[in-house]
Enzyme design. Structure first.
Site, mmCIF file in Angstrom:
data_model
loop_
_atom_site.group_PDB
_atom_site.id
_atom_site.type_symbol
_atom_site.label_atom_id
_atom_site.label_comp_id
_atom_site.label_asym_id
_atom_site.label_seq_id
_atom_site.Cartn_x
_atom_site.Cartn_y
_atom_site.Cartn_z
ATOM 1 N N TYR A 1 -74.008 82.352 24.570
ATOM 2 C CA TYR A 1 -74.274 82.985 23.277
ATOM 3 C C TYR A 1 -74.970 84.334 23.480
ATOM 4 C CZ TYR A 1 -77.062 84.116 19.156
ATOM 5 O OH TYR A 1 -77.677 84.791 18.133
ATOM 6 N N LYS B 1 -73.806 88.492 22.855
ATOM 7 C CA LYS B 1 -74.543 89.546 22.129
ATOM 8 C C LYS B 1 -74.624 90.812 22.992
ATOM 9 C CE LYS B 1 -75.407 87.441 18.264
ATOM 10 N NZ LYS B 1 -74.536 87.798 17.118
ATOM 11 N N SER C 1 -79.301 90.553 18.739
ATOM 12 C CA SER C 1 -80.419 89.601 18.725
ATOM 13 C C SER C 1 -81.462 89.991 19.759
ATOM 14 C CB SER C 1 -79.859 88.221 19.059
ATOM 15 O OG SER C 1 -80.873 87.330 19.435
ATOM 16 N N ASP D 1 -64.753 85.633 5.422
ATOM 17 C CA ASP D 1 -65.339 84.502 6.149
ATOM 18 C C ASP D 1 -64.243 83.476 6.369
ATOM 19 O OD1 ASP D 1 -67.216 82.309 6.936
ATOM 20 O OD2 ASP D 1 -68.697 83.751 6.195
ATOM 21 N N ASP E 1 -86.433 78.169 26.272
ATOM 22 C CA ASP E 1 -87.294 78.925 25.350
ATOM 23 C C ASP E 1 -88.126 79.959 26.108
ATOM 24 O OD1 ASP E 1 -86.634 77.894 22.886
ATOM 25 O OD2 ASP E 1 -88.165 76.327 22.914
ATOM 26 N N ARG F 1 -88.841 72.942 25.308
ATOM 27 C CA ARG F 1 -87.380 72.952 25.169
ATOM 28 C C ARG F 1 -86.813 73.918 26.216
ATOM 29 N NH1 ARG F 1 -84.806 74.882 19.458
ATOM 30 N NH2 ARG F 1 -85.598 76.894 20.162
ATOM 31 N N TYR G 1 -82.092 91.437 15.840
ATOM 32 C CA TYR G 1 -82.950 90.633 14.966
ATOM 33 C C TYR G 1 -83.911 89.808 15.797
ATOM 34 C CZ TYR G 1 -78.633 91.138 12.209
ATOM 35 O OH TYR G 1 -77.516 91.611 11.594
ATOM 36 N N ASN H 1 -81.283 73.329 14.658
ATOM 37 C CA ASN H 1 -81.830 73.770 15.939
ATOM 38 C C ASN H 1 -83.081 74.599 15.739
ATOM 39 O OD1 ASN H 1 -79.749 72.846 17.740
ATOM 40 N ND2 ASN H 1 -78.425 74.420 16.857
#
Ligand code: UFG
Length: 340
Positions: free
Chosen positions: A151, A155, A126, A33, A300, A297, A179, A200
């Protein structure tokens, strides 16, 4: 002889829980990490749960030389790649930062895997790749939609990097786990989610409001076409999610894959609305939450939940914890952080 699994981003929320489950299943785990988005709390928690110091390499996966050195230093049987930036909104503000970090780090992992003549690579993907789905629940065959954020785009691109590397370089095998919404904390309350600044995500915002760090939770939107007007998600317990990684690693290492590259949804198959989650949190923990409705938001999706049957069948895995158990664990973790 036990197998060695490298966990990039192993000090983060998901990485730390995966490290614990892998080590408890008998794997040798190397944590790497750069601590750019976490401190040592979870690393120390992992060592406390396991009762020993875990090998830790502090390094940036964008540094190709460092990644190469790491693969030279250890015999890596499998690598699980978590090291990435993950704030959707920030990725819209700073797309190049996200593309550089998330893509380059994974390219370096794949190149190192290729150089050593092959490796088992698990990529943390994701449900964001499905966008606003046309049919629910989503299966792995549901179409990926054009990404709505850099983002999300990283993925999708990293999934493709892995698929293509598997196709081209013998010895590389790959699994992408998609996920849904990972929440909760380890039952020991020694590791959990540690968002920097204002959270967030919903559950950290709920627990921080309940503990008094935030004044009021905003429930974003009550006019969605869902049963109670709030968005629906598939909230998956972090320990359940972590166990799916152990199953996927074992499948790769034992040669049980049906193709060189496989994709699995990791979810419960159970839709839960924001309102239901808030109510469940209050009930199971006996606390009253200060919340109000706020406008939707941007970005979404209305509703998304998994069809996890492929993972159930092929990985021999299924989500076991109820949302109530998970919310109790999230609250125990928040209280421990606050010293209560
Ligand atoms: N929500 C609130 N109030 C908050 C925070 C969230 O009402 O303060 C709502 C959201 O509107 C959404 C639900 O709670 O309906 C879940 O929101 P999260 O931010 O916790 O999770 P998302 O479903 O937005 O995010 C997930 C993953 C991301 C991924 C994203 C893609 O956590 O990694 O899906 O859209 F990128």
């Amino acid at each position: 002889m036990s197998k060695t699994v490298l966990v990039s981003g192993g000090a983060g929320f998901i990485g730390s829980h995966v490290t614990v489950e892998l080590a408890q299943a008998g794997y040798d785990v190397v944590i790497a990490d750069d601590f750019s988005n976490c401190d040592e709390t979870n690393y120390k928690g992992v060592c406390a749960i396991l009762g020993r110091e875990m090998p830790l390499v502090t390094m940036d996966f964008c540094d190709a030389v460092a990644v190469e050195r790491l693969f030279g230093q250890w015999h890596i049987d499998a690598v699980i790649h978590f090291a990435a930036f993950k704030a959707v909104g920030e990725s819209v503000q700073e797309p190049l930062k996200y593309y550089r970090n998330n893509l380059l780090s994974f390219l370096n992992v794949l190149e190192a895997a290729k150089r050593q003549g092959g490796c088992n690579v698990l990529f943390s993907s994701s449900a964001t790749v499905y966008g606003e789905p046309e049919e629910l629940p989503v299966t792995e065959r549901s179409p990926r939609q054009p990404a709505t954020s850099p983002y999300g785009n990283t993925k999708q691109m990293c999934e493709d990097f892995l698929r293509d590397a598997v196709g081209a370089y013998p010895g590389i095998r790959g699994v992408a786990l998609r996920y849904f919404n990972p929440i909760g904390a380890h039952p020991s309350a020694l590791i959990g989610e540690l968002p920097r600044g204002v959270p967030n995500n919903l559950v950290p915002f709920i627990t921080q409001t309940a503990i008094g760090k935030r004044e009021c939770l905003s429930v974003f939107g009550n006019d969605y076409p869902t049963p109670d007007g709030t968005c629906q998600r598939d909230y998956i317990d972090i320990v359940d999610l972590a166990r799916a990684h152990v199953c996927a690693v074992a499948r790769m290492l034992d040669g049980r894959m049906k193709a060189g590259y496989e994709v699995f949804n990791v979810g419960t198959g159970r839709p839960v609305s924001v309102l239901e989650l808030v109510t469940a949190f209050e009930k199971v923990n006996g606390v009253k939450l200060n919340w109000k409705y706020a406008p939707r938001r941007a970005g979404d999706v209305t509703a998304i939940w998994a069809d996890p049957s492929l993972a159930n069948k092929e990985l021999g895995w299924r989500a076991e914890r109820s949302v109530e158990e998970t919310l109790a664990a999230a609250w125990a973790w928040e209280k421990r952080l606050a010293g209560k």
